[in-house]
Design a protein around this motif. Structure first.
Motif, PDB file in Angstrom:
ATOM      1  N   SER A 256       0.865  -1.409  -0.130  1.00 30.37           N
ATOM      2  CA  SER A 256       0.342  -0.014   0.011  1.00 30.37           C
ATOM      3  C   SER A 256       0.811   1.268   0.077  1.00 30.37           C
ATOM      4  N   CYS A 257       2.100   1.166   0.725  1.00 26.06           N
ATOM      5  CA  CYS A 257       3.015   2.248   0.824  1.00 26.06           C
ATOM      6  C   CYS A 257       3.364   2.612  -0.496  1.00 26.06           C
ATOM      7  N   LEU A 258       4.034   1.613  -1.058  1.00 27.18           N
ATOM      8  CA  LEU A 258       4.718   1.669  -2.201  1.00 27.18           C
ATOM      9  C   LEU A 258       3.928   2.085  -3.471  1.00 27.18           C
ATOM     10  N   PHE A 259       2.696   1.742  -3.298  1.00 25.89           N
ATOM     11  CA  PHE A 259       1.775   1.781  -4.651  1.00 25.89           C
ATOM     12  C   PHE A 259       0.544   2.756  -4.515  1.00 25.89           C
ATOM     13  N   GLY A 260       0.331   2.813  -3.312  1.00 26.00           N
ATOM     14  CA  GLY A 260      -0.811   3.602  -2.902  1.00 26.00           C
ATOM     15  C   GLY A 260      -0.778   5.046  -3.519  1.00 26.00           C
ATOM     16  N   ALA A 261       0.217   5.616  -3.473  1.00 23.06           N
ATOM     17  CA  ALA A 261       0.347   7.065  -3.924  1.00 23.06           C
ATOM     18  C   ALA A 261       0.114   7.097  -5.564  1.00 23.06           C
ATOM     19  N   ALA A 262       0.504   6.243  -6.267  1.00 24.62           N
ATOM     20  CA  ALA A 262       0.649   6.315  -7.504  1.00 24.62           C
ATOM     21  C   ALA A 262      -0.749   5.912  -7.955  1.00 24.62           C
ATOM     22  N   LEU A 263      -1.481   4.697  -7.170  1.00 19.71           N
ATOM     23  CA  LEU A 263      -2.657   4.670  -7.693  1.00 19.71           C
ATOM     24  C   LEU A 263      -3.637   5.735  -7.270  1.00 19.71           C
ATOM     25  N   ARG A 264      -3.410   6.330  -6.352  1.00 19.14           N
ATOM     26  CA  ARG A 264      -4.229   7.530  -6.000  1.00 19.14           C
ATOM     27  C   ARG A 264      -4.031   8.833  -7.038  1.00 19.14           C
ATOM     28  N   MET A 265      -2.908   8.811  -7.534  1.00 20.27           N
ATOM     29  CA  MET A 265      -2.732   9.881  -8.614  1.00 20.27           C
ATOM     30  C   MET A 265      -3.331   9.436  -9.814  1.00 20.27           C
ATOM     31  N   ILE A 266      -3.419   8.091 -10.335  1.00 12.82           N
ATOM     32  CA  ILE A 266      -4.275   7.583 -11.348  1.00 12.82           C
ATOM     33  C   ILE A 266      -5.597   8.075 -11.214  1.00 12.82           C
ATOM     34  N   THR A 267      -6.377   7.593 -10.003  1.00 14.06           N
ATOM     35  CA  THR A 267      -7.633   7.864 -10.004  1.00 14.06           C
ATOM     36  C   THR A 267      -7.763   9.383  -9.848  1.00 14.06           C
ATOM     37  N   SER A 268      -7.146  10.257  -9.331  1.00 14.72           N
ATOM     38  CA  SER A 268      -7.281  11.733  -9.553  1.00 14.72           C
ATOM     39  C   SER A 268      -7.338  12.253 -10.794  1.00 14.72           C
ATOM     40  N   ARG A 269      -6.192  11.664 -11.716  1.00 13.57           N
ATOM     41  CA  ARG A 269      -6.111  11.878 -13.037  1.00 13.57           C
ATOM     42  C   ARG A 269      -7.454  11.558 -13.715  1.00 13.57           C
ATOM     43  N   LEU A 270      -7.961  10.371 -13.527  1.00 15.09           N
ATOM     44  CA  LEU A 270      -9.182   9.913 -14.281  1.00 15.09           C
ATOM     45  C   LEU A 270     -10.375  10.718 -13.941  1.00 15.09           C
ATOM     46  N   ASP A 271     -10.322  11.265 -12.762  1.00  9.61           N
ATOM     47  CA  ASP A 271     -11.477  12.194 -12.121  1.00  9.61           C
ATOM     48  C   ASP A 271     -11.344  13.554 -12.885  1.00  9.61           C
ATOM     49  N   GLY A 272     -10.269  13.801 -13.413  1.00  6.89           N
ATOM     50  CA  GLY A 272      -9.928  15.243 -13.938  1.00  6.89           C
ATOM     51  C   GLY A 272      -9.385  16.116 -12.927  1.00  6.89           C
ATOM     52  N   VAL A 273      -8.802  15.831 -11.697  1.00  4.70           N
ATOM     53  CA  VAL A 273      -8.391  16.530 -10.815  1.00  4.70           C
ATOM     54  C   VAL A 273      -7.245  17.007 -11.019  1.00  4.70           C
ATOM     55  N   ILE A 274      -6.368  16.409 -11.766  1.00  3.34           N
ATOM     56  CA  ILE A 274      -4.924  16.662 -12.202  1.00  3.34           C
ATOM     57  C   ILE A 274      -5.026  16.881 -13.766  1.00  3.34           C
ATOM     58  N   GLU A 275      -4.311  17.906 -14.094  1.00  4.72           N
ATOM     59  CA  GLU A 275      -4.325  18.433 -15.414  1.00  4.72           C
ATOM     60  C   GLU A 275      -3.178  17.907 -16.269  1.00  4.72           C
ATOM     61  N   LYS A 276      -2.022  17.874 -15.754  1.00  2.00           N
ATOM     62  CA  LYS A 276      -0.665  17.490 -16.581  1.00  2.00           C
ATOM     63  C   LYS A 276      -0.854  15.858 -16.511  1.00  2.00           C
ATOM     64  N   PRO A 277      -0.169  15.417 -17.977  1.00  2.06           N
ATOM     65  CA  PRO A 277      -0.172  14.005 -17.756  1.00  2.06           C
ATOM     66  C   PRO A 277       0.811  13.292 -16.769  1.00  2.06           C
TER      67      PRO A 277
END
Lengths: 199, 199
Positions: free
Chosen positions: B157-178
């Motif tokens: 969870s610690c290793l991949f949790g942050a990345a996965l969270r970035m992915i869902t945020s990106r899919l939600d349109g909360v992150i603009e940059k690739p």
DNA sequence: AATACTAGAACGAACGCTCGTTCTAGTCAA
DNA sequence: TTGACTAGAACGAGCGTTCGTTCTAGTATT
């Protein structure tokens, strides 16, 4: 008018509908739950349900905003009770872990259901107020030099990503022990990831 | 039989159905997508769809297992191409970030849809083979003393949790940059969280 | 106190529509 | 002619919702 008469029904009925709905939605999902199911589970008739809510979507919307508001209140209180960013974030994770154990439906519905599918208006969870407040707290942590200065979204994901992942794993039944067991284990590396101090 | 005749239809039809389905499911969700929609989007008739798949659920199931298999293959390859745990995990995150940008439907469907609602048989994503393999890699990392010894689920969870969270945020349109923009920014603290080395 | 009136909460049968699925007819390659 | 494939009309179940009604309690009138 100003007397203290106890009308038994107006809000109680709504509450019965809302809590039955939360239960059913988190167990079976929005689309697998019919209004008839809600009527049966809550003990409120279909007609009465439609008297209180415009349509099925409005029920879902009410459930959702209730939960969001409750989360926000809780996190706001945590913010005011703690001063250091580390205490604040740790307390937030502890709170999320606790509520996952005590009211899994709440977390299930907040984190794990695709609201966009049945609440097209609502913005995604992670741009809701409680999540914004969490990022606010992280931002303050950077200003106070407790957290390394970096992209806000990145820092938030690093700090809370692991905990959130543990929560969804727990809800999926992949973790057997109650989450609070893991509080220290999760918190230490999460904080180490972003802290300005080298531990 | 062995001649190079282009039969246009046998597998191609299935593929058309599957890719149209993936697109529609990730855009509107399983329940908001009717079989008629799939027929229209894929250019295959309803009768034909039911000739190739038992029912709607079977289509969803095929889409899902295709994606899982593909993920597994990719991660397996990453595992064999890298030796150190840090390189492996970093490459996995890079891969996940890339695919999120290039084929958001894939990630949307894998991570973000509540499969239990329409695939009651299927185990949750995070106990699927690719995720298991990721945990396997983390486990090896602990044995090799690259990763601090701790609960496996916690470490993953610690290793991949942050990345996965970035992915869902990106899919939600909360992150603009690739997402690949953030690879370094995410990787450094994620690794710092669990590494045996104090950076 | 008794009556008539009103508001809104509760009820559930019935409606119309959409969905997943089936069926029958047709096409085309071998 | 056969068998794999395609086509889309037809079917029936289940859904969200509506509607006419009854029930309950508070209020005004006498």
């Amino acid at each position: 008018m100003d007397s203290a008469i106890n009308k038994q029904t107006p809000l109680m009925t709504q509450q019965k509908i809302l809590s039955a709905t939360l239960m059913l939605f988190s167990k079976k999902g929005y689309f697998n739950t019919s209004v008839r199911d809600i009527a049966h589970e809550s003990g409120v008739s279909i007609g009465s349900i439609y008297h209180h809510f415009k349509d099925k979507e409005a029920i879902a919307s009410a459930v959702y905003s209730n939960l969001v508001e409750r989360m926000l209140a809780e996190i706001t209180q945590i913010q005011s009770k703690h001063i250091r960013t580390s205490s604040r974030c740790r307390a937030i994770i502890a709170f999320l872990f606790d509520i996952t154990e005590q009211e899994p439906e709440v977390m299930e519905f907040m984190l794990y259901s695709k609201h966009r599918e049945f609440l097209p208006e609502e913005p995604p969870v992670c741009s809701s107020k409680p999540f914004e407040l969490m990022r606010e707290i992280v931002k303050d942590g950077m200003l106070a030099n407790e957290i390394q200065s970096m992209d806000l979204m990145v820092a938030s994901s690093c700090l809370f990503g692991a905990a959130l992942r543990m929560i969804t794993s727990r809800l999926d039944g992949v973790i057997e022990k109650p989450l609070p067991t893991y509080l220290e284990a999760i918190w230490t590396p999460s904080w180490r990831a972003v802290s300005t101090q080298t531990l």
